[in-house]
Motif scaffolding. Structure first.
Motif, PDB file in Angstrom:
ATOM      1  N   SER A  65       0.800  -0.991   0.151  1.00  0.00           N
ATOM      2  CA  SER A  65      -0.154  -0.261   0.219  1.00  0.00           C
ATOM      3  C   SER A  65       0.630   1.410  -0.459  1.00  0.00           C
ATOM      4  CB  SER A  65      -0.854  -0.003   1.596  1.00  0.00           C
ATOM      5  OG  SER A  65      -1.912  -0.960   1.312  1.00  0.00           O
ATOM      6  N   SER A  66       1.947   1.242   1.011  1.00  0.00           N
ATOM      7  CA  SER A  66       2.774   2.526   0.639  1.00  0.00           C
ATOM      8  C   SER A  66       3.780   2.592  -0.185  1.00  0.00           C
ATOM      9  CB  SER A  66       3.710   2.172   2.100  1.00  0.00           C
ATOM     10  OG  SER A  66       2.871   2.336   3.468  1.00  0.00           O
ATOM     11  N   ALA A  67       4.225   1.364  -1.352  1.00  0.00           N
ATOM     12  CA  ALA A  67       4.480   1.184  -2.128  1.00  0.00           C
ATOM     13  C   ALA A  67       4.287   2.095  -3.456  1.00  0.00           C
ATOM     14  CB  ALA A  67       5.355   0.013  -2.425  1.00  0.00           C
ATOM     15  N   THR A  68       3.278   1.531  -3.344  1.00  0.00           N
ATOM     16  CA  THR A  68       2.111   2.029  -5.099  1.00  0.00           C
ATOM     17  C   THR A  68       1.093   3.211  -4.542  1.00  0.00           C
ATOM     18  OG1 THR A  68       0.579   0.132  -3.814  1.00  0.00           O
ATOM     19  CG2 THR A  68       1.454  -0.418  -5.610  1.00  0.00           C
ATOM     20  N   GLY A  69       0.822   3.820  -3.237  1.00  0.00           N
ATOM     21  CA  GLY A  69       0.297   4.556  -3.286  1.00  0.00           C
ATOM     22  C   GLY A  69      -1.439   4.550  -3.109  1.00  0.00           C
ATOM     23  N   LYS A  70      -1.709   3.118  -2.730  1.00  0.00           N
ATOM     24  CA  LYS A  70      -3.443   3.079  -3.145  1.00  0.00           C
ATOM     25  C   LYS A  70      -3.540   1.647  -2.118  1.00  0.00           C
ATOM     26  CE  LYS A  70      -3.085   1.055  -7.439  1.00  0.00           C
ATOM     27  NZ  LYS A  70      -3.075   0.574  -8.639  1.00  0.00           N
ATOM     28  N   LYS A  71      -4.537   1.328  -1.696  1.00  0.00           N
ATOM     29  CA  LYS A  71      -4.708   0.004  -1.317  1.00  0.00           C
ATOM     30  C   LYS A  71      -4.782  -1.009  -1.315  1.00  0.00           C
ATOM     31  CE  LYS A  71      -6.606  -1.554   2.993  1.00  0.00           C
ATOM     32  NZ  LYS A  71      -6.202  -1.919   3.747  1.00  0.00           N
ATOM     33  N   PHE A  72      -3.761  -2.296  -1.073  1.00  0.00           N
ATOM     34  CA  PHE A  72      -3.143  -2.889  -1.771  1.00  0.00           C
ATOM     35  C   PHE A  72      -4.200  -4.458  -0.427  1.00  0.00           C
ATOM     36  CE2 PHE A  72      -0.848  -6.502  -1.910  1.00  0.00           C
ATOM     37  CZ  PHE A  72      -0.772  -7.104  -3.216  1.00  0.00           C
ATOM     38  N   ARG A  73      -4.815  -5.329  -1.065  1.00  0.00           N
ATOM     39  CA  ARG A  73      -4.861  -6.654  -0.237  1.00  0.00           C
ATOM     40  C   ARG A  73      -4.429  -7.361  -1.331  1.00  0.00           C
ATOM     41  NH1 ARG A  73      -6.588  -9.242   3.630  1.00  0.00           N
ATOM     42  NH2 ARG A  73      -8.734 -10.064   3.214  1.00  0.00           N
ATOM     43  N   MET A  74      -4.070  -8.545  -0.403  1.00  0.00           N
ATOM     44  CA  MET A  74      -3.701  -9.568  -1.263  1.00  0.00           C
ATOM     45  C   MET A  74      -4.292 -10.800  -0.922  1.00  0.00           C
ATOM     46  SD  MET A  74      -0.949 -10.987  -2.120  1.00  0.00           S
ATOM     47  CE  MET A  74      -1.061 -12.939  -3.421  1.00  0.00           C
ATOM     48  N   ILE A  75      -4.557 -11.500  -2.337  1.00  0.00           N
ATOM     49  CA  ILE A  75      -5.565 -11.836  -2.619  1.00  0.00           C
ATOM     50  C   ILE A  75      -5.309 -13.288  -3.455  1.00  0.00           C
ATOM     51  CG2 ILE A  75      -7.843 -12.856  -3.031  1.00  0.00           C
ATOM     52  CD1 ILE A  75      -8.657 -10.054  -3.272  1.00  0.00           C
ATOM     53  N   PRO A  76      -4.478 -14.637  -2.656  1.00  0.00           N
ATOM     54  CA  PRO A  76      -3.816 -15.149  -3.333  1.00  0.00           C
ATOM     55  C   PRO A  76      -5.079 -15.810  -4.483  1.00  0.00           C
ATOM     56  CG  PRO A  76      -3.495 -15.964  -1.336  1.00  0.00           C
ATOM     57  CD  PRO A  76      -4.357 -15.016  -1.374  1.00  0.00           C
ATOM     58  N   GLY A  77      -4.827 -15.930  -5.679  1.00  0.00           N
ATOM     59  CA  GLY A  77      -4.597 -16.471  -6.883  1.00  0.00           C
ATOM     60  C   GLY A  77      -5.966 -15.364  -7.707  1.00  0.00           C
ATOM     61  N   ASP A  78      -5.945 -14.356  -7.294  1.00  0.00           N
ATOM     62  CA  ASP A  78      -6.215 -13.411  -7.918  1.00  0.00           C
ATOM     63  C   ASP A  78      -5.208 -12.677  -8.914  1.00  0.00           C
ATOM     64  OD1 ASP A  78      -8.144 -10.812  -8.038  1.00  0.00           O
ATOM     65  OD2 ASP A  78      -6.619  -9.547  -7.385  1.00  0.00           O
ATOM     66  N   ALA A 119      -4.704  -9.225 -10.296  1.00  0.00           N
ATOM     67  CA  ALA A 119      -3.928  -8.259  -9.563  1.00  0.00           C
ATOM     68  C   ALA A 119      -3.009  -8.551  -8.726  1.00  0.00           C
ATOM     69  CB  ALA A 119      -4.981  -7.144  -9.324  1.00  0.00           C
ATOM     70  N   SER A 120      -3.802  -9.290  -7.627  1.00  0.00           N
ATOM     71  CA  SER A 120      -2.972  -9.274  -6.458  1.00  0.00           C
ATOM     72  C   SER A 120      -1.422  -9.981  -6.993  1.00  0.00           C
ATOM     73  CB  SER A 120      -3.103  -9.991  -5.227  1.00  0.00           C
ATOM     74  OG  SER A 120      -4.439  -8.964  -5.172  1.00  0.00           O
ATOM     75  N   GLU A 121      -1.046 -10.864  -7.580  1.00  0.00           N
ATOM     76  CA  GLU A 121      -0.236 -11.813  -7.667  1.00  0.00           C
ATOM     77  C   GLU A 121       0.405 -10.996  -8.884  1.00  0.00           C
ATOM     78  OE1 GLU A 121       0.313 -15.251  -6.973  1.00  0.00           O
ATOM     79  OE2 GLU A 121      -1.571 -15.945  -5.721  1.00  0.00           O
ATOM     80  N   LYS A 122       0.280 -10.056  -9.631  1.00  0.00           N
ATOM     81  CA  LYS A 122       1.093  -9.395 -10.322  1.00  0.00           C
ATOM     82  C   LYS A 122       2.827  -8.071  -9.271  1.00  0.00           C
ATOM     83  CE  LYS A 122      -0.248  -9.823 -14.918  1.00  0.00           C
ATOM     84  NZ  LYS A 122       0.249 -10.614 -15.457  1.00  0.00           N
ATOM     85  N   GLY A 123       1.515  -8.043  -8.885  1.00  0.00           N
ATOM     86  CA  GLY A 123       1.815  -6.596  -7.968  1.00  0.00           C
ATOM     87  C   GLY A 123       2.718  -7.347  -6.615  1.00  0.00           C
ATOM     88  N   LEU A 124       2.285  -8.376  -5.821  1.00  0.00           N
ATOM     89  CA  LEU A 124       3.589  -9.043  -5.804  1.00  0.00           C
ATOM     90  C   LEU A 124       4.668  -9.661  -6.041  1.00  0.00           C
ATOM     91  CD1 LEU A 124       4.283 -10.200  -2.769  1.00  0.00           C
ATOM     92  CD2 LEU A 124       2.691 -11.960  -2.712  1.00  0.00           C
ATOM     93  N   GLU A 125       4.548  -9.456  -7.395  1.00  0.00           N
ATOM     94  CA  GLU A 125       5.767 -10.597  -7.891  1.00  0.00           C
ATOM     95  C   GLU A 125       6.198  -9.313  -8.019  1.00  0.00           C
ATOM     96  OE1 GLU A 125       7.271 -13.370 -11.779  1.00  0.00           O
ATOM     97  OE2 GLU A 125       4.553 -12.820 -11.317  1.00  0.00           O
ATOM     98  N   SER A 126       5.884  -8.355  -8.417  1.00  0.00           N
ATOM     99  CA  SER A 126       6.883  -7.159  -8.611  1.00  0.00           C
ATOM    100  C   SER A 126       7.302  -6.955  -8.077  1.00  0.00           C
ATOM    101  CB  SER A 126       5.386  -5.672  -9.486  1.00  0.00           C
ATOM    102  OG  SER A 126       6.715  -4.983  -9.797  1.00  0.00           O
ATOM    103  N   TYR A 127       7.009  -6.810  -7.102  1.00  0.00           N
ATOM    104  CA  TYR A 127       8.120  -6.550  -5.329  1.00  0.00           C
ATOM    105  C   TYR A 127       8.658  -7.381  -4.932  1.00  0.00           C
ATOM    106  CZ  TYR A 127       8.485  -4.347  -1.010  1.00  0.00           C
ATOM    107  OH  TYR A 127       9.332  -4.445   0.112  1.00  0.00           O
ATOM    108  N   VAL A 128       8.452  -8.433  -5.257  1.00  0.00           N
ATOM    109  CA  VAL A 128       9.829  -9.656  -5.274  1.00  0.00           C
ATOM    110  C   VAL A 128      10.276  -9.306  -5.800  1.00  0.00           C
ATOM    111  CG1 VAL A 128       9.750 -11.484  -4.919  1.00  0.00           C
ATOM    112  CG2 VAL A 128       7.866 -11.117  -3.483  1.00  0.00           C
ATOM    113  N   ARG A 129      10.695  -9.167  -6.952  1.00  0.00           N
ATOM    114  CA  ARG A 129      11.934  -9.497  -7.983  1.00  0.00           C
ATOM    115  C   ARG A 129      12.017  -7.924  -7.833  1.00  0.00           C
ATOM    116  NH1 ARG A 129      11.981 -12.687 -11.434  1.00  0.00           N
ATOM    117  NH2 ARG A 129       9.990 -14.659 -12.039  1.00  0.00           N
TER     118      ARG A 129
END
Length: 159
Positions: A50-63, A65-75
């Motif tokens: 949420s801090s990194a993107t400036g908008k509320k982030f909610r992790m939903i496995p299998g979703d 958009a969530s998976e892409k956001g997390l993958e981008s951050y981890v990479r």
């Protein structure tokens, strides 16, 4: 002290007393690949993204958009260096939710051990001053552990 931790755990279940991730890396000889699993607290993950993107982030496995956001951050925050070149030579396999944690699964197909490589693990270090990231790896019966924190974001892997 235990009573205080119990009190906070009962009345503030979303809080935990420390910020940490745990990464397990093990070499699968049969498949000739490094299998990597990273355990992240879901609330820390959501706050950080949420801090990194400036908008509320909610992790939903299998979703997607969530998976892409997390993958981008981890990479961006977990990868390997050969000399000064940062790279993320791994395959993203996906995520899994377990209680208050999100597990991230990665794979590095290679016949080489990672000794002499540099590992960067700066997950959540930009968000939490007390963040620690423990990485344990095993290669043909040999085991090593590394602790990453602010000012120790990159370490050389040795055998």
């Amino acid at each position: 002290m235990k009573l205080l931790v119990l009190f906070f755990g009962l009345f503030f279940p979303d809080l935990h007393p420390f910020h940490s991730s745990v990464t397990e890396m093990s070499y699968n000889v049969k498949d000739q690949s490094w299998e990597i699993s990273i355990r992240l607290f879901q609330d820390d993950l959501e706050q950080t993204l949420s801090s990194a993107t400036g908008k509320k982030f909610r992790m939903i496995p299998g979703d997607e958009a969530s998976e892409k956001g997390l993958e981008s951050y981890v990479r961006k925050h977990f990868g390997f260096r050969a000399g000064k070149q940062f790279s993320t030579p791994y395959r993203w396999l996906g995520t899994e939710q377990q209680q208050d944690a999100i597990w991230v699964y990665l794979e590095i197909p290679t016949t080489a051990d990672l000794g002499g490589s540099y590992l960067e693990n700066s997950l959540f270090l930009d968000e939490f001053d007390d963040q620690t990231n423990l990485v344990s790896w095993s290669f043909q019966g040999e085991k090593k552990s590394y602790l990453f924190r602010k000012s120790q974001e990159v370490q050389q892997l040795s055998r």
